[in-house]
Design a protein around this motif. Structure first.
Motif, PDB file in Angstrom:
ATOM      1  N   LEU A  65      -4.470   0.766   3.549  1.00 54.22           N
ATOM      2  CA  LEU A  65      -3.647   0.690   2.348  1.00 54.22           C
ATOM      3  C   LEU A  65      -3.905   1.885   1.439  1.00 54.22           C
ATOM      4  O   LEU A  65      -2.962   2.510   0.943  1.00 54.22           O
ATOM      5  CB  LEU A  65      -3.930  -0.607   1.584  1.00 54.22           C
ATOM      6  N   ASN A  66      -5.158   2.210   1.217  1.00 60.02           N
ATOM      7  CA  ASN A  66      -5.499   3.346   0.360  1.00 60.02           C
ATOM      8  C   ASN A  66      -4.934   4.655   0.900  1.00 60.02           C
ATOM      9  O   ASN A  66      -4.402   5.470   0.145  1.00 60.02           O
ATOM     10  CB  ASN A  66      -7.017   3.452   0.179  1.00 60.02           C
ATOM     11  N   ARG A  67      -5.040   4.860   2.219  1.00 63.87           N
ATOM     12  CA  ARG A  67      -4.483   6.080   2.827  1.00 63.87           C
ATOM     13  C   ARG A  67      -2.964   6.134   2.671  1.00 63.87           C
ATOM     14  O   ARG A  67      -2.400   7.177   2.348  1.00 63.87           O
ATOM     15  CB  ARG A  67      -4.865   6.168   4.301  1.00 63.87           C
ATOM     16  N   ALA A  68      -2.316   5.009   2.915  1.00 66.74           N
ATOM     17  CA  ALA A  68      -0.855   4.972   2.821  1.00 66.74           C
ATOM     18  C   ALA A  68      -0.403   5.236   1.385  1.00 66.74           C
ATOM     19  O   ALA A  68       0.518   6.027   1.160  1.00 66.74           O
ATOM     20  CB  ALA A  68      -0.332   3.621   3.306  1.00 66.74           C
ATOM     21  N   ILE A  69      -1.036   4.599   0.428  1.00 67.48           N
ATOM     22  CA  ILE A  69      -0.675   4.785  -0.977  1.00 67.48           C
ATOM     23  C   ILE A  69      -0.883   6.245  -1.381  1.00 67.48           C
ATOM     24  O   ILE A  69      -0.012   6.851  -2.005  1.00 67.48           O
ATOM     25  CB  ILE A  69      -1.475   3.823  -1.873  1.00 67.48           C
ATOM     26  N   ALA A  70      -2.018   6.810  -1.025  1.00 63.48           N
ATOM     27  CA  ALA A  70      -2.313   8.192  -1.387  1.00 63.48           C
ATOM     28  C   ALA A  70      -1.280   9.148  -0.783  1.00 63.48           C
ATOM     29  O   ALA A  70      -0.793  10.054  -1.462  1.00 63.48           O
ATOM     30  CB  ALA A  70      -3.717   8.581  -0.926  1.00 63.48           C
TER      31      ALA A  70
ATOM     32  N   VAL B 155       5.506   1.812  -2.582  1.00 60.73           N
ATOM     33  CA  VAL B 155       4.173   1.912  -3.183  1.00 60.73           C
ATOM     34  C   VAL B 155       3.780   0.637  -3.940  1.00 60.73           C
ATOM     35  O   VAL B 155       2.672   0.134  -3.742  1.00 60.73           O
ATOM     36  CB  VAL B 155       4.043   3.174  -4.061  1.00 60.73           C
ATOM     37  N   PRO B 156       4.635   0.077  -4.806  1.00 60.95           N
ATOM     38  CA  PRO B 156       4.227  -1.144  -5.507  1.00 60.95           C
ATOM     39  C   PRO B 156       3.830  -2.313  -4.589  1.00 60.95           C
ATOM     40  O   PRO B 156       2.799  -2.947  -4.838  1.00 60.95           O
ATOM     41  CB  PRO B 156       5.435  -1.482  -6.384  1.00 60.95           C
ATOM     42  N   PRO B 157       4.590  -2.598  -3.521  1.00 60.98           N
ATOM     43  CA  PRO B 157       4.133  -3.673  -2.628  1.00 60.98           C
ATOM     44  C   PRO B 157       2.784  -3.355  -1.958  1.00 60.98           C
ATOM     45  O   PRO B 157       1.961  -4.245  -1.758  1.00 60.98           O
ATOM     46  CB  PRO B 157       5.236  -3.789  -1.580  1.00 60.98           C
ATOM     47  N   LEU B 158       2.573  -2.079  -1.637  1.00 58.80           N
ATOM     48  CA  LEU B 158       1.284  -1.699  -1.047  1.00 58.80           C
ATOM     49  C   LEU B 158       0.157  -1.880  -2.057  1.00 58.80           C
ATOM     50  O   LEU B 158      -0.922  -2.371  -1.708  1.00 58.80           O
ATOM     51  CB  LEU B 158       1.333  -0.258  -0.541  1.00 58.80           C
ATOM     52  N   GLN B 159       0.405  -1.513  -3.294  1.00 56.54           N
ATOM     53  CA  GLN B 159      -0.610  -1.690  -4.337  1.00 56.54           C
ATOM     54  C   GLN B 159      -0.894  -3.166  -4.580  1.00 56.54           C
ATOM     55  O   GLN B 159      -2.046  -3.556  -4.768  1.00 56.54           O
ATOM     56  CB  GLN B 159      -0.166  -1.004  -5.634  1.00 56.54           C
ATOM     57  N   GLN B 160       0.138  -3.985  -4.554  1.00 60.43           N
ATOM     58  CA  GLN B 160      -0.045  -5.426  -4.708  1.00 60.43           C
ATOM     59  C   GLN B 160      -0.880  -5.980  -3.555  1.00 60.43           C
ATOM     60  O   GLN B 160      -1.790  -6.775  -3.756  1.00 60.43           O
ATOM     61  CB  GLN B 160       1.300  -6.148  -4.763  1.00 60.43           C
ATOM     62  N   ALA B 161      -0.575  -5.543  -2.364  1.00 64.31           N
ATOM     63  CA  ALA B 161      -1.320  -6.004  -1.194  1.00 64.31           C
ATOM     64  C   ALA B 161      -2.783  -5.598  -1.295  1.00 64.31           C
ATOM     65  O   ALA B 161      -3.680  -6.363  -0.904  1.00 64.31           O
ATOM     66  CB  ALA B 161      -0.704  -5.454   0.083  1.00 64.31           C
ATOM     67  N   LEU B 162      -3.046  -4.409  -1.821  1.00 61.22           N
ATOM     68  CA  LEU B 162      -4.423  -3.936  -1.953  1.00 61.22           C
ATOM     69  C   LEU B 162      -5.239  -4.852  -2.860  1.00 61.22           C
ATOM     70  O   LEU B 162      -6.410  -5.100  -2.588  1.00 61.22           O
ATOM     71  CB  LEU B 162      -4.430  -2.500  -2.483  1.00 61.22           C
TER      72      LEU B 162
ATOM     73  N   LEU C 264       1.826   8.464   0.202  1.00 59.68           N
ATOM     74  CA  LEU C 264       3.147   8.254  -0.391  1.00 59.68           C
ATOM     75  C   LEU C 264       3.224   8.792  -1.810  1.00 59.68           C
ATOM     76  O   LEU C 264       4.234   9.351  -2.216  1.00 59.68           O
ATOM     77  CB  LEU C 264       3.514   6.774  -0.343  1.00 59.68           C
ATOM     78  N   GLN C 265       2.148   8.653  -2.567  1.00 55.99           N
ATOM     79  CA  GLN C 265       2.141   9.176  -3.934  1.00 55.99           C
ATOM     80  C   GLN C 265       2.124  10.695  -3.952  1.00 55.99           C
ATOM     81  O   GLN C 265       2.714  11.311  -4.824  1.00 55.99           O
ATOM     82  CB  GLN C 265       0.973   8.603  -4.723  1.00 55.99           C
ATOM     83  N   SER C 266       1.446  11.302  -2.995  1.00 60.59           N
ATOM     84  CA  SER C 266       1.385  12.764  -2.978  1.00 60.59           C
ATOM     85  C   SER C 266       2.683  13.391  -2.492  1.00 60.59           C
ATOM     86  O   SER C 266       2.977  14.549  -2.797  1.00 60.59           O
ATOM     87  CB  SER C 266       0.219  13.251  -2.107  1.00 60.59           C
ATOM     88  N   SER C 267       3.475  12.638  -1.741  1.00 69.18           N
ATOM     89  CA  SER C 267       4.726  13.184  -1.228  1.00 69.18           C
ATOM     90  C   SER C 267       5.902  12.936  -2.175  1.00 69.18           C
ATOM     91  O   SER C 267       6.988  13.429  -1.932  1.00 69.18           O
ATOM     92  CB  SER C 267       5.046  12.610   0.146  1.00 69.18           C
ATOM     93  N   SER C 268       5.670  12.173  -3.230  1.00 68.30           N
ATOM     94  CA  SER C 268       6.801  11.903  -4.153  1.00 68.30           C
ATOM     95  C   SER C 268       6.805  12.820  -5.343  1.00 68.30           C
ATOM     96  O   SER C 268       6.015  13.633  -5.575  1.00 68.30           O
ATOM     97  CB  SER C 268       6.756  10.462  -4.629  1.00 68.30           C
TER      98      SER C 268
END
Length: 61
Positions: free
Chosen positions: A50-55, A31-38, A57-61
């Motif tokens: 990126l937004n879909r992937a982050i959302a 998640v942090p590298p994806l947020q940095q990339a965003l 991954l955050q919902s599954s953790s």
């Protein structure tokens, strides 16, 4: 290698594929590298991915 592809290539399709690969890993560590990339991403299609992937991954953790 995937993280480098996410943050540096000029080819949006390569960045998009890197996001999909990181999302497939499905751990909170990506998640942090994806947020940095965003914060650096200018392509709207890649931003949306990126937004879909982050959302997801955050919902599954």
């Amino acid at each position: 290698m995937v993280l480098r592809a996410l943050l540096t290539p000029e080819d949006w399709a390569l960045r998009y594929a890197a996001i999909a690969s990181l999302q497939d890993i499905a751990t909170s560590e990506v998640v942090p590298p994806l947020q940095q990339a965003l914060t650096q991403e200018s392509d709207r299609v890649v931003q949306a991915r990126l937004n879909r992937a982050i959302a997801q991954l955050q919902s599954s953790s």
